[in-house]
Design a protein around this motif. Structure first.
Motif, mmCIF file in Angstrom:
data_model
loop_
_atom_site.group_PDB
_atom_site.id
_atom_site.type_symbol
_atom_site.label_atom_id
_atom_site.label_comp_id
_atom_site.label_asym_id
_atom_site.label_seq_id
_atom_site.Cartn_x
_atom_site.Cartn_y
_atom_site.Cartn_z
ATOM 1 N N GLU A 1 1.004 -1.377 -0.344
ATOM 2 C CA GLU A 1 0.026 -0.240 -0.454
ATOM 3 C C GLU A 1 1.123 1.310 0.143
ATOM 4 O OE1 GLU A 1 -3.330 0.259 -0.028
ATOM 5 O OE2 GLU A 1 -3.712 -1.966 -0.225
ATOM 6 N N SER A 2 1.357 0.699 0.619
ATOM 7 C CA SER A 2 2.383 2.329 0.955
ATOM 8 C C SER A 2 4.479 2.022 1.057
ATOM 9 C CB SER A 2 2.655 3.047 2.416
ATOM 10 O OG SER A 2 2.733 2.585 3.109
ATOM 11 N N ALA A 3 4.348 0.654 0.742
ATOM 12 C CA ALA A 3 5.936 0.421 0.626
ATOM 13 C C ALA A 3 6.611 -0.406 0.005
ATOM 14 C CB ALA A 3 6.746 0.379 2.245
ATOM 15 N N GLU A 4 6.949 -1.246 -0.038
ATOM 16 C CA GLU A 4 7.822 -2.508 -1.049
ATOM 17 C C GLU A 4 7.093 -3.615 0.356
ATOM 18 O OE1 GLU A 4 11.289 -2.658 -2.108
ATOM 19 O OE2 GLU A 4 12.478 -2.645 -0.167
ATOM 20 N N ALA A 5 6.470 -4.690 -0.226
ATOM 21 C CA ALA A 5 6.537 -5.425 0.517
ATOM 22 C C ALA A 5 6.964 -6.948 -0.159
ATOM 23 C CB ALA A 5 4.992 -5.962 0.490
ATOM 24 N N VAL A 6 7.394 -7.640 0.811
ATOM 25 C CA VAL A 6 7.967 -9.034 0.754
ATOM 26 C C VAL A 6 7.762 -10.377 1.652
ATOM 27 C CG1 VAL A 6 10.251 -10.493 0.277
ATOM 28 C CG2 VAL A 6 10.617 -7.694 -0.143
ATOM 29 N N LEU A 7 6.998 -11.220 0.394
ATOM 30 C CA LEU A 7 7.218 -12.514 1.504
ATOM 31 C C LEU A 7 7.462 -13.824 0.933
ATOM 32 C CD1 LEU A 7 2.592 -11.734 1.189
ATOM 33 C CD2 LEU A 7 4.943 -11.348 3.119
ATOM 34 N N PRO A 8 8.503 -14.399 1.350
ATOM 35 C CA PRO A 8 9.622 -14.977 1.043
ATOM 36 C C PRO A 8 8.569 -16.653 0.831
ATOM 37 C CG PRO A 8 10.126 -13.914 3.040
ATOM 38 C CD PRO A 8 9.064 -13.550 2.826
ATOM 39 N N ASP A 9 7.991 -16.665 1.581
ATOM 40 C CA ASP A 9 7.311 -18.149 1.483
ATOM 41 C C ASP A 9 5.710 -17.755 1.610
ATOM 42 O OD1 ASP A 9 6.824 -20.481 1.657
ATOM 43 O OD2 ASP A 9 7.879 -20.799 3.155
ATOM 44 N N LEU A 10 4.819 -17.868 0.845
ATOM 45 C CA LEU A 10 3.544 -17.736 0.847
ATOM 46 C C LEU A 10 2.805 -18.579 1.565
ATOM 47 C CD1 LEU A 10 2.884 -15.765 -2.580
ATOM 48 C CD2 LEU A 10 2.475 -15.093 -0.727
#
Length: 524
Positions: free
Chosen positions: A161-170
């Motif tokens: 929404e306002s910053a990058e988001a990392v989800l390394p294991d969904l």
């Protein structure tokens, strides 16, 4: 279409990876799975981009102190670092050049997806466009995803929404909701990397948070100016949407890959914003032009009509009209105003409305109708000229119709039937407002039952890209070769003519010229 190969700078691929923004030493051999500039540059030339490589934490990737100055190790580390920078800059230069060659919003979004997938080592991606100003368009484009996949992903809120988001294991890692995990398992997604697309004004006002938003917003690349359409449109500011790239295995982009994506989005977001502005202006021009033309053709006993109209990207001045007149007569008109943009569109609307008024009062004399229109133009539109053709159709006692026509520098109409296919000479006069004393001859024609009349504007000829005489010859051939079943239906006849003249679909593509084709079938 596969992306063009990316050039590599000779000698710029270091044999060992180097962190470009830290004083870390360079290991003798890269750790397994570590992304280097060479692997990123190689991925840029592949189509589709290579699958991501997981980057497991290792002691070799931990920051260390640079070797002491003056030592051979320090010189080698500096050379490797400079080579990595050159490789990265060369890659970014190639990707931004590709993006700069796009003009349509859809093409730009797809190119951003491809370039981002190349930079982060992903195979699939999604851009959800939803400008903060709520002026649209709200759309989604995907890379390596089908329509059903896009629909499934739209049921999951995006994370950036306002910053990058990392989800390394969904599937098993912390962060994703239950719905996230269900969709990831359904589509075979193992990890994701999301970045907001924020136009520069949002970053300047401080609405973007985090490095990802700041890099995505970037800095001005020059003065912001509207497209050359004449329509006042604002450069979209604030959040434009979100870009997400998906991995097939648990992974996350390295610091270097994230930095490259940030630098690329500095230019990409502004380019997308410009394409969005241009697309809105073109849509406004088309909408205005369409609203000034008949919403539907009138129903007249014994006649069937069909029209094909394409507006240029900046809005043009071509028009058409079909007007029921007293005593069962019918007035047919086509014309075009010089120029483009909102001024030409407005002038077209005024002339069309004036011609309708003159046709009601004296439609049985087409020369008088055009003479009055020419006088009006001389008084109210002294800087413009226009071409026009007006035909007055009345029923004949024994069947068929009598056409009385006059033209003002306009293309000759074409009569198509079983026994003839010929032009009617109506172009012996000058365009309106070109001469101090305008005159035109009047042409009369008896149309038999079963024949059709084709009226068109010069944009139909110009879009062929050929001289006028050859374009007229091609139009004649297209109408003459139409099968009898096609000639019996004005809709099919219009489509046949356009398909024959423009097999590549140029009649529907953006072109500086408007296009009008009006087909009238006389059944009795």
């Amino acid at each position: 279409m596969s992306p063009a190969p990316v050039r590599k700078v000779a000698g710029s691929e270091p044999s060992t990876p180097v962190q470009a923004d830290t004083d870390a030493p360079v290991p003798a051999h890269p750790a397994p799975g570590t992304a280097t500039a060479a692997t990123i540059a190689t991925a840029a030339g592949s189509a589709p981009p290579v699958a991501p490589v997981p980057v497991p934490p290792s002691p070799a990737s931990a920051p260390r102190v640079m070797p002491p100055r003056g030592t051979p190790d320090h010189s080698l580390a500096v050379q490797d670092r400079l080579a990595a920078w050159v490789c990265d800059l060369s890659l970014l230069h190639e990707l931004t050049e590709r993006l700069a060659r796009t003009a349509a919003l859809d093409d730009a979004l797809h190119e951003v997806l491809r370039a981002g997938a190349t930079l982060v080592g992903a195979r699939r991606g999604l851009i959800a466009l939803d400008p903060a100003d709520r002026l649209g368009p709200a759309t989604s484009v995907g890379l390596g995803l089908g329509r059903s996949d896009l629909g499934t992903l739209e049921t999951v809120p995006l994370d950036a929404e306002s910053a990058e988001a990392v989800l390394p294991d969904l599937l098993h890692g912390p962060g994703p909701t239950t719905r996230h995990r269900e969709v990831a398992a359904q589509l075979g997604l193992a990890a994701s990397y999301a970045v907001p697309l924020v136009a520069e004004a949002a970053a300047e006002s401080g609405t973007g948070a985090g490095d990802g938003a700041e890099h995505a917003a970037g800095h001005p690349t020059g003065p912001r100016t509207g497209p050359r359409t004449g329509f006042p449109t604002d450069h979209p500011a604030g959040r434009l949407g979100t870009a997400v790239w998906f991995y097939d295995e648990p992974a996350e982009p390295t610091d270097r890959q994230r930095r490259l994506v940030s630098l690329y989005l500095r230019f990409a977001v502004e380019h997308v914003a410009r394409c969005l502005t241009l697309g809105r202006a073109r849509a406004a021009a088309r909408a205005l032009s369409e609203e000034l033309l008949p919403a539907r053709l009138p129903r007249v006993p014994g006649l069937r009509m069909a029209v094909r109209h394409t507006t240029g990207p900046r809005g043009g001045g071509d028009w058409y009209d079909a007007l029921p007149l007293p005593e069962g007569a019918l007035g047919l008109a086509v014309g075009g105003v010089t120029g483009e943009g909102p001024g030409a569109v407005a002038a077209m609307g005024r002339l069309r409305a004036s011609l309708r008024a003159y046709a009601v009062m004296e439609g049985e004399d087409p020369v008088a109708v055009l003479s009055d229109l020419e006088l009006l133009m001389r008084l109210t539109e002294p800087a413009r000229s226009a071409t026009a053709l007006f035909a007055y159709a009345t029923a004949l006692p024994g069947g068929g119709r009598k056409l009385t026509m006059a033209g003002a520098g306009h293309c000759p109409p074409l009569v198509v039937g079983d026994r003839r296919c010929e032009y009617v000479e109506t172009s012996l006069s000058a365009p309106l407002n070109m001469l101090s004393c305008w005159e035109a001859p009047c042409a009369e024609l008896a149309v038999r039952p079963g024949e059709s009349l084709l009226l068109y504007t010069d944009g139909l000829l110009h879009r062929t890209g050929e001289p006028a005489d050859r374009a007229l010859s091609r139009l004649h051939s297209a109408a003459q070769t139409a099968p009898r079943s096609v000639r019996a239906d004005p809709e099919e006849l219009a489509d046949h003519v356009l398909r024959t003249l423009f097999p590549d679909g140029r009649d529907r593509a953006d072109h500086i010229e408007d296009l009008v084709l009006l087909a009238v079938r006389f059944d009795d």
